[in-house]
Design a protein around this motif. Structure first.
Motif, mmCIF file in Angstrom:
data_model
loop_
_atom_site.group_PDB
_atom_site.id
_atom_site.type_symbol
_atom_site.label_atom_id
_atom_site.label_comp_id
_atom_site.label_asym_id
_atom_site.label_seq_id
_atom_site.Cartn_x
_atom_site.Cartn_y
_atom_site.Cartn_z
ATOM 1 N N SER A 80 49.389 37.416 38.791
ATOM 2 C CA SER A 80 48.775 38.204 37.705
ATOM 3 C C SER A 80 49.467 39.566 37.675
ATOM 4 O O SER A 80 50.294 39.825 36.818
ATOM 5 C CB SER A 80 47.266 38.314 37.897
ATOM 6 O OG SER A 80 46.659 37.069 37.602
ATOM 7 N N SER A 89 52.825 35.915 45.335
ATOM 8 C CA SER A 89 53.041 35.661 43.901
ATOM 9 C C SER A 89 54.518 35.424 43.590
ATOM 10 O O SER A 89 54.951 35.575 42.453
ATOM 11 C CB SER A 89 52.449 36.786 43.062
ATOM 12 O OG SER A 89 52.701 38.045 43.635
ATOM 13 N N TYR A 423 39.248 42.603 55.019
ATOM 14 C CA TYR A 423 39.139 42.372 53.571
ATOM 15 C C TYR A 423 40.356 41.578 53.121
ATOM 16 O O TYR A 423 41.489 42.030 53.290
ATOM 17 C CB TYR A 423 39.047 43.713 52.840
ATOM 18 C CG TYR A 423 39.150 43.632 51.334
ATOM 19 C CD1 TYR A 423 38.490 42.636 50.611
ATOM 20 C CD2 TYR A 423 39.907 44.558 50.621
ATOM 21 C CE1 TYR A 423 38.591 42.573 49.231
ATOM 22 C CE2 TYR A 423 40.000 44.513 49.244
ATOM 23 C CZ TYR A 423 39.346 43.513 48.547
ATOM 24 O OH TYR A 423 39.448 43.447 47.190
HETATM 25 C C1 FAD Z 1 49.165 49.802 45.707
HETATM 26 C C2 FAD Z 1 47.999 48.868 45.917
HETATM 27 C C3 FAD Z 1 46.710 49.376 45.871
HETATM 28 C C4 FAD Z 1 45.620 48.536 46.044
HETATM 29 N N1 FAD Z 1 44.359 49.058 45.978
HETATM 30 C C5 FAD Z 1 43.289 48.237 46.073
HETATM 31 C C6 FAD Z 1 41.969 48.743 45.980
HETATM 32 O O1 FAD Z 1 41.758 49.945 45.829
HETATM 33 N N2 FAD Z 1 40.933 47.878 46.073
HETATM 34 C C7 FAD Z 1 41.125 46.539 46.254
HETATM 35 O O2 FAD Z 1 40.137 45.810 46.296
HETATM 36 N N3 FAD Z 1 42.358 46.026 46.372
HETATM 37 C C8 FAD Z 1 43.444 46.839 46.297
HETATM 38 N N4 FAD Z 1 44.703 46.335 46.446
HETATM 39 C C9 FAD Z 1 44.874 44.924 46.836
HETATM 40 C C10 FAD Z 1 44.911 44.038 45.607
HETATM 41 O O3 FAD Z 1 43.593 43.850 45.136
HETATM 42 C C11 FAD Z 1 45.516 42.674 45.973
HETATM 43 O O4 FAD Z 1 46.831 42.859 46.403
HETATM 44 C C12 FAD Z 1 45.473 41.727 44.779
HETATM 45 O O5 FAD Z 1 45.683 40.412 45.231
HETATM 46 C C13 FAD Z 1 46.525 42.087 43.763
HETATM 47 O O6 FAD Z 1 46.305 41.387 42.590
HETATM 48 P P1 FAD Z 1 47.524 41.104 41.609
HETATM 49 O O7 FAD Z 1 47.019 40.224 40.543
HETATM 50 O O8 FAD Z 1 48.171 42.385 41.241
HETATM 51 O O9 FAD Z 1 48.518 40.364 42.601
HETATM 52 P P2 FAD Z 1 49.325 39.007 42.544
HETATM 53 O O10 FAD Z 1 50.385 39.207 43.578
HETATM 54 O O11 FAD Z 1 49.728 38.641 41.185
HETATM 55 O O12 FAD Z 1 48.295 37.966 43.066
HETATM 56 C C14 FAD Z 1 47.891 37.933 44.413
HETATM 57 C C15 FAD Z 1 47.211 36.629 44.701
HETATM 58 O O13 FAD Z 1 45.968 36.588 44.018
HETATM 59 C C16 FAD Z 1 45.733 35.275 43.528
HETATM 60 N N5 FAD Z 1 45.667 35.340 42.078
HETATM 61 C C17 FAD Z 1 46.235 36.252 41.263
HETATM 62 N N6 FAD Z 1 45.935 35.968 39.990
HETATM 63 C C18 FAD Z 1 45.169 34.862 40.009
HETATM 64 C C19 FAD Z 1 44.550 34.092 39.005
HETATM 65 N N7 FAD Z 1 44.663 34.395 37.715
HETATM 66 N N8 FAD Z 1 43.842 32.997 39.368
HETATM 67 C C20 FAD Z 1 43.722 32.664 40.667
HETATM 68 N N9 FAD Z 1 44.282 33.365 41.659
HETATM 69 C C21 FAD Z 1 44.991 34.460 41.333
HETATM 70 C C22 FAD Z 1 46.880 34.421 43.995
HETATM 71 O O14 FAD Z 1 46.528 33.801 45.213
HETATM 72 C C23 FAD Z 1 47.968 35.414 44.220
HETATM 73 O O15 FAD Z 1 48.867 35.004 45.205
HETATM 74 C C24 FAD Z 1 45.816 47.155 46.291
HETATM 75 C C25 FAD Z 1 47.118 46.647 46.375
HETATM 76 C C26 FAD Z 1 48.202 47.491 46.189
HETATM 77 C C27 FAD Z 1 49.589 46.938 46.294
#
Ligand code: FAD
Length: 469
Positions: A80, A89, A423
């Motif tokens: 995502s 991802s 977490y």
């Molecule tokens: C700079 C930074 C700050 C952050 N701050 C916070 C914070 O304040 N609070 C917090 O709670 N988290 C935080 N995070 C952690 C973040 O919530 C996780 O890394 C999350 O998985 C990122 O989501 P994404 O869609 O961007 O990642 P992606 O890399 O796209 O997805 C990560 C994983 O989530 C799953 N996923 C994604 N999309 C879907 C979908 N549509 N359906 C099913 N599974 C899916 C998959 O398993 C995938 O591998 C932070 C991360 C970073 C890098």
């Protein structure tokens, strides 16, 4: 690090032309001009070469990608926002199902709800909701995708007042491993609804989420930089814990970045880089915030090193981010019961002892609405954990990675108290024991049972994986 593209001996070559003929969105292959950009994820050091990145346009495309991955025995990565620290991802040789083009946001101000496609960013949803004086809490970073943060839990500034992101999730639509589009809510597929609220990407591809929104005309908040001593760190955390639930804080104890509005003498000195968000009536927040400003005196200054707290829309908690930010970082996550003086001293001593341009201990006060939800109501089972702690250091390359990793591990071990949880969204590539730490008290076993029902072959395994029971 490379990962195998498929279970050994099962992968068959992918015909990109045939795939393109079936996809409404875009199939990006190694020969396309934007392949390099499309294969890049947020964290640096993750250098994988997918056979195809499919920018899906809808449910039909998702079904085709699932079917293709199955038929060819290819590893399937779901993306995502691309912020996975573990690199889940993307894939070496497999298929990336990229939801970036499924990012519509449909706010209904009358019912204070929103349907949001999984490829939207936290910032985009926050901006759309703010236009109606409404909000939903995600995390601290606008570019994070709602797909990943929601399925893992969602810990952010509004948590103490309004709960985690998943506590405001009303329903979701999800394409499971058999290609079915299923609705999940309290009444329809309640097991799946329970599992996707914390169980991560194990159960299928969420296409869209329905969120409950809260009234939030504005906040008072932003950056407050304070001198860091064991005493100010301890007191900062005590004030955060005692504050009304309207207050969300993140104390990043770390070297002060060379920000233009900060006196140069502080650049590189360990400070409390405080992120403050008062999500309530501005006047009543003043006294609470003043208590934090006054910590400057405890640290021997007349005023904070920087005081950027101001009234404004909630969107101001998501400052602009550079596009080319791909840090090399090692980190560990955990929970603390309390930041007492000994803990604060250990944090300060260890931060002072390491040479690294960026090293940080991040402390987030939890409780409030997060703790009012029972542990077994969702797959996020850390409801009574008091403080989330993340320890991180940036490294330059192979020559200093082990040293930075050891520093992170030793610091985390030195401040460990009674809480062994983790977490899931901050866990990296750390093995099964840490996945189990994310799912205590029977949560793991319950997730494994639901996984068996919806993904018996473990097609969705690029995640903090829960193999089917
Ligand atoms: C700079 C930074 C700050 C952050 N701050 C916070 C914070 O304040 N609070 C917090 O709670 N988290 C935080 N995070 C952690 C973040 O919530 C996780 O890394 C999350 O998985 C990122 O989501 P994404 O869609 O961007 O990642 P992606 O890399 O796209 O997805 C990560 C994983 O989530 C799953 N996923 C994604 N999309 C879907 C979908 N549509 N359906 C099913 N599974 C899916 C998959 O398993 C995938 O591998 C932070 C991360 C970073 C890098």
């Amino acid at each position: 690090m490379t990962v195998s593209s498929a279970r050994p001996g099962t992968a068959t070559p992918l015909d990109l032309g045939a795939l393109r003929s079936r996809i409404h969105g875009r199939v990006i292959g190694p020969n396309d001009d934007d392949y390099e950009a499309a294969r890049t994820v947020m964290y640096g050091g993750i250098d994988r070469h997918p056979a195809a990145i499919v920018r899906v346009a809808g449910v039909d495309d998702i079904r085709v990608v699932i079917e293709t991955a199955r038929e060819h025995g290819l590893e399937l990565a779901v993306r995502s926002g691309g912020h996975s620290a573990k690199g889940d991802s993307t894939t070496e040789g497999g298929i990336v199902l990229d939801l970036a083009d499924m990012a519509s946001i449909d706010i209904d101000p009358a019912t204070k709800t929103a349907w949001v496609e999984a490829g939207a960013s936290a910032l985009a949803v926050t901006e759309a909701a703010a236009r109606h004086n409404l909000a939903i809490g995600f995390g601290d970073t606008g570019s994070v995708g709602v797909g990943g943060i929601t399925t893992g839990g969602g810990v952010g500034y509004l948590g103490r007042k309004h709960g985690l992101t998943i506590d405001n999730l009303l329903a979701a639509e999800i394409v499971t491993a058999d290609g079915e589009l299923r609705r999940a809510d309290a009444d329809t597929n309640p097991d799946l609804f329970w599992a996707i609220r914390g169980g991560g990407g194990n159960f299928g591809v969420v296409t869209r989420f329905q969120y409950r929104l809260v009234d939030l005309p504005g906040i008072v908040g932003g950056l407050l930089i304070l001198p860091a001593t064991a005493e100010t760190v301890q007191r900062f955390m005590e004030l955060s814990e005692a504050a009304p639930e309207e207050l969300g804080t993140i104390a990043n104890v770390m070297p002060c970045p060379p920000m233009p509005f900060v006196d140069e003498k502080w650049h590189g000195a360990v400070v409390i880089f405080g992120l403050m968000c008062w999500a309530g009536d501005a006047a009543s927040g003043e006294e609470t915030l003043q208590g934090f400003r006054d910590l400057a005196r405890l640290g021997g200054l007349d005023a904070p090193i920087a005081d950027m707290l101001q009234a404004g829309p909630y969107t101001q908690m998501y400052p602009p981010e550079p596009d080319d930010y791909h840090p090399l970082a090692v980190s560990l996550t955990g929970y603390l019961d309390k930041v007492d003086r000994a803990t604060a001293e250990t944090i300060m001593d260890r931060l002072e002892a390491l040479e690294a341009p960026m090293r940080a201990v991040q402390l987030r006060t939890l409780g409030g609405a997060i703790a009012r939800v029972p542990d077994d109501a969702t797959a996020y089972a850390h409801r009574t954990s008091e403080i989330m702690v993340n320890v991180a250091a940036f490294y330059e390359g192979d020559h200093d990675k082990a040293e930075k990793q050891a520093w992170v591990e030793e610091l985390m071990a030195a401040i460990h108290q009674s809480d062994d949880g983790a977490y899931v969204n901050f866990v990296g590539d750390e093995g099964e024991a840490r996945v189990r730490a994310a799912y205590p008290g029977g949560t793991y076993e319950r997730l494994a049972e639901i996984k068996r029902r919806y993904d018996p072959d473990n097609l969705f395994r690029l995640n903090q994986n829960i193999p089917p029971a």
